[in-house]
Scaffold this active site. Structure first.
Site, short mmCIF file in Angstrom:
data_model
loop_
_atom_site.label_atom_id
_atom_site.label_comp_id
_atom_site.label_asym_id
_atom_site.label_seq_id
_atom_site.Cartn_x
_atom_site.Cartn_y
_atom_site.Cartn_z
N SER A 226 14.55 -47.22 21.25
CA SER A 226 14.93 -45.92 21.78
C SER A 226 15.51 -46.05 23.19
O SER A 226 15.47 -47.11 23.80
CB SER A 226 13.71 -44.98 21.82
OG SER A 226 13.16 -44.82 20.54
N SER A 264 15.54 -44.94 15.89
CA SER A 264 15.72 -44.83 17.33
C SER A 264 15.54 -43.39 17.80
O SER A 264 15.86 -42.44 17.09
CB SER A 264 17.12 -45.31 17.71
OG SER A 264 17.32 -45.28 19.10
N ASP A 266 17.05 -41.49 20.83
CA ASP A 266 18.01 -41.57 21.93
C ASP A 266 18.22 -40.17 22.50
O ASP A 266 18.77 -39.29 21.82
CB ASP A 266 19.34 -42.14 21.44
CG ASP A 266 19.18 -43.51 20.80
OD1 ASP A 266 18.39 -44.31 21.33
OD2 ASP A 266 19.82 -43.77 19.77
#
Length: 330
Positions: A226, A264, A266
């Site tokens: 991340s 992830s 983000d």
């Protein structure tokens, strides 16, 4: 053995816009950063606090989500109201909720009449190098990060919320950068130059790329994948425009080789210290460029300022060799 060095010290210059004096998020007037680092006994974790002046009266803000596999406390109210009303804190995944609770306590101590607060706490997973299940963050760690926040150049690499993070096959951590936007004489509302600064907590996969040059690494078998990006500016932008800046920050991760993996988280949070928006959309080209360049440089700084680290279960993440990063001598 190598000493941490910012990427510009290695001859790598990202983009064309000038940096602020520190080339850091703290170049934005009124923005301070404090950090608490926890190491030893299988732990590599901590807290990073971004503390803008005026947070108690709310500041215009927005959040952009690339991949939403993460924990970002307080995000829906920012999206709904377009403001932040607390400092922004970063930490390791399973400590997110303890940090949020400690932030609420810190806020209540400063406002005896408060009955509703929206703490903003983001995270990445540092479980490869830290015993994440122990959730070691205490209220004292959070208070120390908040109370020691300063306008100096923030420490980078293996510090605060970046103590145990890895990115692009190497040890990473906290990184920061800034760009100065010259005054535009064609805008009647302009009163001078402005600054875009940001701070990143880097912890994602992909192929490290430096100014378009790929640098392969041995993959790190880490759960975390991340990135948290906090953008500060003194441009007179509204929440919608700040959202446009935040989206560019997610795009810019691709410049250093992010693969935007499905697991992830983000996120980019953008805020301005100026409460009166009067900036035309047609003039956002340079602020977009400032964000893109700053994200790329901050992510590279998060790597080149990190040290090789051994942590939980004897896992080791190696610092990127500087000779692979350094610009060729002509």
């Amino acid at each position: 053995m190598q000493s941490p060095r910012r990427v510009r010290e290695l001859g790598v210059v990202v983009g064309t816009l000038p940096t602020g004096p520190l080339n850091a998020v703290t170049d934005v007037p009124g923005v301070r950063v404090g950090q608490t680092t926890i190491t030893g006994d299988g732990l590599n974790t901590g807290v990073t606090a971004i503390v803008p002046d005026g947070w108690a009266e709310t500041l215009p803000a927005a959040i952009a989500v690339g991949n939403g596999y993460g924990k970002l406390v307080g995000s829906t109210q920012v999206e709904e109201l377009g403001v932040i009303e607390t400092p922004i804190l970063l930490t390791g995944t399973l400590s997110t909720f303890r940090v949020a609770d400690a932030l609420v306590t810190w806020l209540l101590d400063r406002n005896p009449r408060a009955t509703s607060l929206n703490p903003i706490v983001g995270e990445t997973n540092d479980g490869y190098l830290s015993d994440i299940r122990r959730r070691p963050i205490t209220p004292e760690h959070v208070q120390a990060a908040l109370d020691t926040a300063s306008s100096d150049l923030p420490a980078e690499g293996c510090v605060g919320a970046g103590t145990g993070t890895c990115a692009l096959g190497f040890k990473a951590g906290i990184g920061t950068a800034s760009r100065t936007i010259p005054a535009d004489p064609t805008l009647a509302s302009e009163s001078g130059a402005h600054t875009v600064g940001l701070l990143v907590q880097a912890n994602f996969s992909g192929l490290l790329t430096v100014l378009g040059r790929p640098i392969p690494a041995h993959p790190i078998d880490a759960d975390g994948n991340s990135c948290m990006i906090v953008i500060a500016t003194d441009l007179p932008l509204d929440s919608r425009q700040l959202g446009r800046l935040a989206r560019r920050a997610i795009f810019a991760m691709g410049r250093v080789g992010s693969d935007y993996a499905p697991g992830s988280g983000d996120y980019a949070i953008a805020f301005t210290t100026t409460r009166t928006p009067n900036f035309p959309d047609r003039s956002l080209r340079t602020p977009f460029q400032a964000v893109t360049e700053s994200v790329e440089e901050a992510l590279l700084n998060s790597l080149t300022m990190a040290r090789t680290t051994t942590g939980h279960q004897d896992h080791t993440a190696h610092a990127v060799p500087h000779d692979l990063i350094a610009a060729p001598r002509l």
